[in-house]
Design an enzyme around this catalytic site. Structure first.
Site, PDB file in Angstrom:
ATOM      1  N   ASN A 189       0.846  -1.440  -0.044  1.00  0.00           N
ATOM      2  CA  ASN A 189      -0.030  -0.005  -0.130  1.00  0.00           C
ATOM      3  C   ASN A 189       0.647   1.187   0.067  1.00  0.00           C
ATOM      4  OD1 ASN A 189      -3.083  -0.291   0.275  1.00  0.00           O
ATOM      5  ND2 ASN A 189      -2.200  -2.120   1.662  1.00  0.00           N
TER       6      ASN A 189
ATOM      7  N   ASN B 136      -5.576   5.773   8.730  1.00  0.00           N
ATOM      8  CA  ASN B 136      -5.254   4.306   8.605  1.00  0.00           C
ATOM      9  C   ASN B 136      -6.306   3.419   8.015  1.00  0.00           C
ATOM     10  OD1 ASN B 136      -4.040   1.706   9.849  1.00  0.00           O
ATOM     11  ND2 ASN B 136      -5.970   1.331  10.941  1.00  0.00           N
TER      12      ASN B 136
ATOM     13  N   HIS C 117      -7.741  -0.501   7.505  1.00  0.00           N
ATOM     14  CA  HIS C 117      -7.872  -1.483   8.321  1.00  0.00           C
ATOM     15  C   HIS C 117      -8.621  -2.589   7.232  1.00  0.00           C
ATOM     16  CE1 HIS C 117      -8.422  -4.354  11.369  1.00  0.00           C
ATOM     17  NE2 HIS C 117      -9.444  -4.719  10.960  1.00  0.00           N
TER      18      HIS C 117
HETATM   19  C1  GAR Z   1      -3.214  -4.140   4.495  1.00  0.00           C
HETATM   20  O1  GAR Z   1      -3.989  -5.191   4.079  1.00  0.00           O
HETATM   21  C2  GAR Z   1      -3.685  -3.248   5.643  1.00  0.00           C
HETATM   22  O2  GAR Z   1      -4.991  -3.120   5.621  1.00  0.00           O
HETATM   23  C3  GAR Z   1      -3.418  -4.108   6.929  1.00  0.00           C
HETATM   24  O3  GAR Z   1      -2.082  -4.602   6.795  1.00  0.00           O
HETATM   25  C4  GAR Z   1      -1.920  -4.693   5.259  1.00  0.00           C
HETATM   26  C5  GAR Z   1      -0.605  -4.200   4.727  1.00  0.00           C
HETATM   27  O4  GAR Z   1      -0.072  -4.587   3.757  1.00  0.00           O
HETATM   28  N1  GAR Z   1      -3.327  -3.214   7.979  1.00  0.00           N
HETATM   29  C6  GAR Z   1      -4.109  -3.633   9.381  1.00  0.00           C
HETATM   30  O5  GAR Z   1      -4.253  -5.142   9.306  1.00  0.00           O
HETATM   31  C7  GAR Z   1      -3.953  -2.783  10.431  1.00  0.00           C
HETATM   32  N2  GAR Z   1      -4.812  -3.138  11.417  1.00  0.00           N
HETATM   33  P1  GAR Z   1       1.046  -3.839   2.974  1.00  0.00           P
HETATM   34  O6  GAR Z   1       2.064  -3.944   3.935  1.00  0.00           O
HETATM   35  O7  GAR Z   1       1.200  -4.837   1.786  1.00  0.00           O
HETATM   36  O8  GAR Z   1       0.606  -2.629   2.588  1.00  0.00           O
END
Ligand code: GAR
Length: 191
Positions: free
Chosen positions: A14, A101, A103
């Site tokens: 992301n 954030n 989620h």
């Molecule tokens: C994403 O899916 C985000 O929504 C989640 O971690 C992932 C990170 O992926 N966040 C959470 O769970 C926060 N509670 P990435 O490192 O590939 O962006």
């Protein structure tokens, strides 16, 4: 041009998507990525994308004001993209409606401590939920409880694996997160 600092703990897909989105925009740019994990894959992405990165520890984040002062000097908005530590009150107070954030579920369901990344998708599969999605929200002192800015849903088929669910959610994250951030910045007051 507003300055975005991203905080990430893991892969950073992301973060990369947001960095690339704002490269062609005049609203804002990503100036730094901060991580609490020196082995996070997001650091490789930063090298490749030529984005400044900074690794910090609990001492920097909670006990001293090192990260608070850094953010006060360098950031207009803070974006949490897979960042797994709770944000201390002093940073929340310094950035009212300026910390966002994402989620990977439809809050208030499947939020709270321990509910992150694949754990969320595993719980959704376990409970045979027909729907999941993403929630983009402002950050307050409690995990996953700040005001919701945006949600998008995706349907789950009974044959979908945990990985399929993760991919569907990721697709929504990549599609919507950067543009929702941009909308918040354009509104300016964070509401
Ligand atoms: C994403 O899916 C985000 O929504 C989640 O971690 C992932 C990170 O992926 N966040 C959470 O769970 C926060 N509670 P990435 O490192 O590939 O962006």
């Amino acid at each position: 041009m507003k300055r975005i600092v991203i905080m990430a703990s893991g892969s950073g897909s992301n973060a990369e998507n947001i960095i690339e989105f704002f490269q062609s925009k005049e609203t804002a740019m990503v100036t730094h990525v901060l991580t609490n994990n020196e082995r996070a894959k997001v650091l490789e992405r930063c090298n490749r994308l030529k984005i400044n990165s900074l690794v910090f520890d609990k001492e920097d984040f909670i006990k001293t004001n090192k990260i608070l002062d850094f953010l006060k000097n360098e950031a207009d908005y803070i974006i949490l993209a897979g960042f797994l530590w709770r944000i201390p009150m002093k940073i929340i107070t310094a950035f009212p409606n300026r910390i966002i954030n994402i989620h990977p579920a439809l809050l208030p369901k499947y939020g709270g401590k321990g509910m992150y990344g694949m754990h969320v998708h595993e719980a959704i599969k376990e409970n045979q939920e027909p729907l999941t999605g993403i929630t983009i929200h402002f950050v307050n002192e409690n995990y996953d409880e700040g005001a919701i800015i945006f949600q998008a849903e995706t349907a789950i088929k009974s044959e979908d694996t945990v990985n399929d669910i993760a991919k569907k959610v990721q697709k929504l994250e990549y599609e919507f997160f950067p543009e929702v951030i941009e909308k918040v910045i354009l509104k300016g007051n964070g509401q």
